[in-house]
Design a protein around this motif. Structure first.
Motif, short mmCIF file in Angstrom:
data_model
loop_
_atom_site.label_atom_id
_atom_site.label_comp_id
_atom_site.label_asym_id
_atom_site.label_seq_id
_atom_site.Cartn_x
_atom_site.Cartn_y
_atom_site.Cartn_z
N THR A 5 7.70 -5.35 11.20
CA THR A 5 7.93 -3.88 11.31
C THR A 5 8.71 -4.03 9.95
O THR A 5 8.43 -5.10 8.82
CB THR A 5 9.07 -3.72 12.37
N THR A 6 8.54 -2.53 9.26
CA THR A 6 9.24 -2.17 7.85
C THR A 6 10.21 -3.39 7.57
O THR A 6 10.78 -3.99 6.72
CB THR A 6 9.67 -1.05 7.64
N LYS A 7 11.77 -3.03 8.77
CA LYS A 7 12.74 -3.79 8.79
C LYS A 7 12.90 -5.73 8.56
O LYS A 7 13.61 -5.87 7.59
CB LYS A 7 14.12 -3.00 9.11
N GLN A 8 11.83 -5.46 9.36
CA GLN A 8 12.00 -7.25 9.29
C GLN A 8 11.03 -7.91 7.69
O GLN A 8 11.65 -8.80 7.63
CB GLN A 8 10.45 -7.50 10.80
N MET A 9 10.50 -6.87 7.65
CA MET A 9 9.01 -7.38 6.20
C MET A 9 10.61 -7.28 5.02
O MET A 9 10.23 -7.97 4.50
CB MET A 9 8.79 -6.25 5.79
N GLN A 10 10.98 -6.50 4.52
CA GLN A 10 12.28 -6.32 4.20
C GLN A 10 13.70 -7.57 4.22
O GLN A 10 13.89 -7.96 3.26
CB GLN A 10 13.35 -5.29 4.15
N GLU A 11 13.57 -7.73 5.49
CA GLU A 11 14.35 -8.56 5.42
C GLU A 11 14.01 -10.48 5.50
O GLU A 11 14.59 -10.93 4.91
CB GLU A 11 14.96 -9.22 7.10
N ASP A 163 -1.49 -3.27 0.17
CA ASP A 163 -0.47 -3.85 1.71
C ASP A 163 -0.66 -3.01 2.93
O ASP A 163 -0.54 -2.87 4.34
CB ASP A 163 0.90 -3.46 1.26
N LEU A 164 -0.73 -1.68 2.73
CA LEU A 164 -0.64 -0.74 3.44
C LEU A 164 -1.49 0.85 3.13
O LEU A 164 -1.35 1.15 2.11
CB LEU A 164 0.47 -0.38 3.87
N PRO A 165 -2.73 1.94 3.58
CA PRO A 165 -2.97 2.81 3.30
C PRO A 165 -1.89 3.92 2.88
O PRO A 165 -0.55 3.97 4.03
CB PRO A 165 -4.47 3.33 4.47
N SER A 166 -2.07 4.55 2.21
CA SER A 166 -0.42 5.38 1.27
C SER A 166 -0.76 6.25 2.34
O SER A 166 -2.25 6.65 2.78
CB SER A 166 -0.94 5.75 -0.15
N GLY A 167 0.11 7.33 3.06
CA GLY A 167 0.51 8.28 4.27
C GLY A 167 0.24 7.36 5.16
O GLY A 167 0.87 8.06 6.44
N ILE A 168 0.03 6.29 6.05
CA ILE A 168 0.28 6.01 6.94
C ILE A 168 1.97 5.08 7.31
O ILE A 168 2.45 4.21 6.58
CB ILE A 168 -0.54 4.43 6.93
N ASN A 169 2.53 5.51 8.58
CA ASN A 169 4.42 4.96 9.05
C ASN A 169 3.60 3.85 8.77
O ASN A 169 2.57 2.94 9.85
CB ASN A 169 4.40 6.20 10.35
N ALA A 170 4.12 2.64 8.30
CA ALA A 170 4.30 1.34 8.59
C ALA A 170 4.50 0.46 9.77
O ALA A 170 4.32 -0.17 10.53
CB ALA A 170 4.97 0.32 8.18
N ASP A 171 5.15 1.55 10.69
CA ASP A 171 6.21 1.38 12.67
C ASP A 171 4.91 2.02 13.72
O ASP A 171 5.26 1.22 14.92
CB ASP A 171 7.19 1.37 12.55
N THR A 172 4.60 2.87 12.93
CA THR A 172 3.76 3.59 14.31
C THR A 172 2.55 3.91 13.95
O THR A 172 1.60 4.38 14.94
CB THR A 172 4.45 5.03 14.40
N GLY A 173 2.14 3.82 12.22
CA GLY A 173 0.18 3.65 12.05
C GLY A 173 0.56 5.22 12.53
O GLY A 173 -0.91 5.75 12.14
N ALA A 174 1.01 6.41 12.50
CA ALA A 174 1.45 7.64 12.37
C ALA A 174 0.67 8.26 11.35
O ALA A 174 0.68 7.40 9.93
CB ALA A 174 2.64 8.53 12.65
N VAL A 175 0.04 8.71 10.62
CA VAL A 175 -0.82 9.18 9.73
C VAL A 175 0.51 10.95 9.49
O VAL A 175 1.22 11.48 9.82
CB VAL A 175 -2.05 10.55 9.76
N MET A 176 1.33 10.42 8.17
CA MET A 176 2.36 10.73 7.38
C MET A 176 1.60 12.29 6.84
O MET A 176 2.21 12.63 5.77
CB MET A 176 3.17 11.07 7.05
N GLY A 177 1.26 13.11 7.68
CA GLY A 177 0.47 14.76 6.88
C GLY A 177 -0.42 14.87 6.92
O GLY A 177 -1.67 14.91 6.84
N VAL A 178 -0.88 13.38 5.34
CA VAL A 178 -2.39 13.27 4.73
C VAL A 178 -1.92 11.91 4.72
O VAL A 178 -1.29 10.96 4.06
CB VAL A 178 -2.39 13.69 3.63
#
Length: 404
Positions: A5-11, A163-178
Motif C-alpha cells: 500500500t502507499t503507507k507501506q511503500m513510504q515505510e 510507478d503508477l498512472p497519474s490519476g489512479i489511487n495507489a491503494d484501491t485502483g480507483a480513477v480519481m476523476g481522470v
C-alpha cells in the motif's frame, strides 16, 4: 510476490534511508536508470526518437527528471514539461530540476508552456513519460492536472507511466476523476495494490517491477500480508511429477454442477479441472442431462443423480452426493446448478456435511446468501469465488459497492 500500500511503500523508503543508510537521492537516481532501461526496451534504438516527459512537483516528478537528464546522453530529442513553478519546488525535486536545467536541453517549467503547447508537442512524440502524480493521490484530479492528463490520453502516443498512472489511487485502483491510459507502467521495488485492482489495472498496461536497491531485509521487516500470484510462485507450488505415477496419485475431484440449459458450465468446469492437473474428475449432474456431459467431456466420469421435474439436481440427491464425495480429494460446487428452490435447499444442506475441501461458485454462492452457518460450521477448507454481483448478495449490498 509481495504487494504494498502507499503507507507501506513510504515505510520501505524510510527504512532504506534510516536503517540501511541508502540515501533517498540514490533511490531516485536508480529509479531514473531503470526508467532509461525501460525506454530502451520500448523504443529500441533511441536515435532520432522524440520523448516528451511530463513531471510533477513531487518525487514522482523527480524520477522523471532523472530520466530526462540521463536521456541527454543519447541521440534523441527530449522535452520536459514541469507542471509547477520550478522555483517553488522543494526537496529532491528541486535538486533534480536544477541539475536538469544545468544540463541544458528543452526543459520548461509551468510559466513557460500552455496545455495547447503540450498537446501539440505530445502528439508528435514517439513516447510520452507520465511522471506527473505518484502514489500519494487522495483527492480527485482537477484543474491543470486534469487538462494535462486529457492531453496525454488524446495524443495517440504510447505512454510510459512512472510507478503508477497519474490519476489512479495507489491503494484501491480507483480513477480519481481522470487517469492516464498507459501502455507500460514501471513501478519500483514492489507492485502497488492499485496496479492490480480494477480499474487501475486497466490503465496500467503492462507492468514491470524494477529493483531500485531497497534491501530485502526491509521488505521482510514489514511482514507484508498481501501477495500477488505469479507464474513463478505457482511453479514453486507444483511439485514435479514422477513419470512412474498414475492418475490415481493426482487426486479425484467431484464436480456438482449443471441443469437443463446450463450444462456448458458443468462441461467447462470438468475441462478446467483436467487441464489444471486433476488425476480423476467425476461430474455429478441431473439424471436427464447425463448424456450431454458424457458426449462433451470424454476424459471425465459422470454420475447422474436424482433430479427435480425441472431437470435440476434435487434435494433428494443429498445421500447420493455425500456418498460420491466420500474419498474425494476436493469438491467443486455451483456452476450452472440453477436457482431452483429445491436445488438451493440441497446446497445449503450439502455444504456443511462435505468432508473434504470445497470450492463454491456461481449458483452455489447464491444459495449461501443469508445462510453463513453452512460454511462457518465446516471443518475442511472452504473457498468462495464470487464475482461482484455474487459478493454483493453474500454481503447484502449492491455490486457497485463491492467494486469501490
Amino acid at each position: 510476490m509481495k504487494v504494498v500500500t502507499t503507507k507501506q511503500m513510504q515505510e520501505l523508503d524510510r527504512l532504506a534511508s534510516t536503517r540501511y543508510n541508502i540515501p533517498t537521492a540514490r533511490l531516485m537516481e536508480r529509479a531514473g536508470e531503470q526508467l532509461l532501461a525501460a525506454v530502451h526496451a520500448e523504443l529500441g534504438s533511441l536515435t532520432g526518437k522524440r520523448i516528451v516527459i511530463i513531471a510533477g512537483k513531487g518525487n514522482n516528478g523527480g524520477d522523471g527528471m532523472v530520466l530526462a537528464r540521463l536521456l541527454r546522453q543519447h541521440p534523441c530529442t527530449v522535452e520536459t514539461y514541469l507542471a509547477a513553478d520550478g522555483a517553488a519546488l522543494g526537496g529532491l525535486a528541486q535538486e533534480q530540476w536544477q541539475r536538469l536545467r544545468q544540463a541544458d536541453g528543452q526543459n520548461f517549467d509551468r510559466s513557460e508552456w500552455t496545455v495547447d503547447v503540450l498537446r501539440n508537442s505530445a502528439a508528435g512524440a514517439d513516447l510520452i513519460v507520465d511522471a506527473l502524480l505518484g502514489t500519494g493521490l487522495t483527492k480527485p484530479v482537477e484543474g491543470i492536472y486534469s487538462d494535462i492528463i486529457s492531453a496525454i490520453n488524446n495524443a495517440g502516443v504510447p505512454v510510459l507511466a512512472v510507478d503508477l498512472p497519474s490519476g489512479i489511487n495507489a491503494d484501491t485502483g480507483a480513477v480519481m476523476g481522470v487517469a492516464v491510459n498507459a501502455a507500460l507502467t514501471v513501478t519500483f521495488a514492489l507492485p502497488k495494490l492499485g496496479l492490480l485492482l480494477y480499474p487501475g489495472a486497466a490503465h496500467a498496461g503492462r507492468v514491470t517491477i524494477s529493483d531500485i536497491g531497497i534491501p530485502q531485509a526491509a521488505v521482510d521487516q514489514l511482514a507484508l500480508t498481501i501477495d500477488q500470484i505469479t507464474p513463478a510462485s505457482i511453479r514453486h507450488a507444483l511439485a514435479p511429477r514422477d513419470p512412474q505415477q498414475h492418475k490415481g496419485d493426482f487426486g479425484h475431484l467431484l464436480i456438482i454442477a449443471g441443469s437443463e440449459g446450463k450444462m456448458g458450465a458443468a462441461a467447462m468446469s470438468a475441462l478446467g479441472a483436467l487441464r489444471a492437473g486433476a488425476g480423476l474428475v467425476t461430474v455429478a449432474v441431473p439424471r436427464s442431462q447425463n448424456s450431454i456431459i458424457q458426449e462433451r467431456i470424454i476424459e471425465a466420469m459422470s454420475a447422474p443423480v436424482t433430479e427435480t421435474a425441472e431437470h435440476t439436481i434435487s434435494e433428494a440427491a443429498l445421500p447420493e452426493l455425500l456418498q460420491l464425495a466420500g474419498g474425494k480429494r476436493a469438491v467443486a460446487l455451483g456452476p450452472g446448478l440453477s436457482l431452483h428452490p429445491n436445488t438451493q435447499a440441497l446446497i445449503r444442506a450439502l455444504v456443511p456435511q462435505l468432508p473434504c475441501p470445497v470450492v463454491i461458485d456461481a449458483d452455489g454462492l447464491t444459495a449461501l446468501a443469508g445462510h453463513e452457518a453452512a460454511t462457518t460450521t465446516r471443518q475442511a477448507p472452504t473457498l468462495l469465488t464470487p464475482h461482484p454481483g455474487e459478493m454483493g448478495r453474500l454481503l447484502g449490498c449492491a455490486a457497485d459497492q463491492v467494486e469501490i
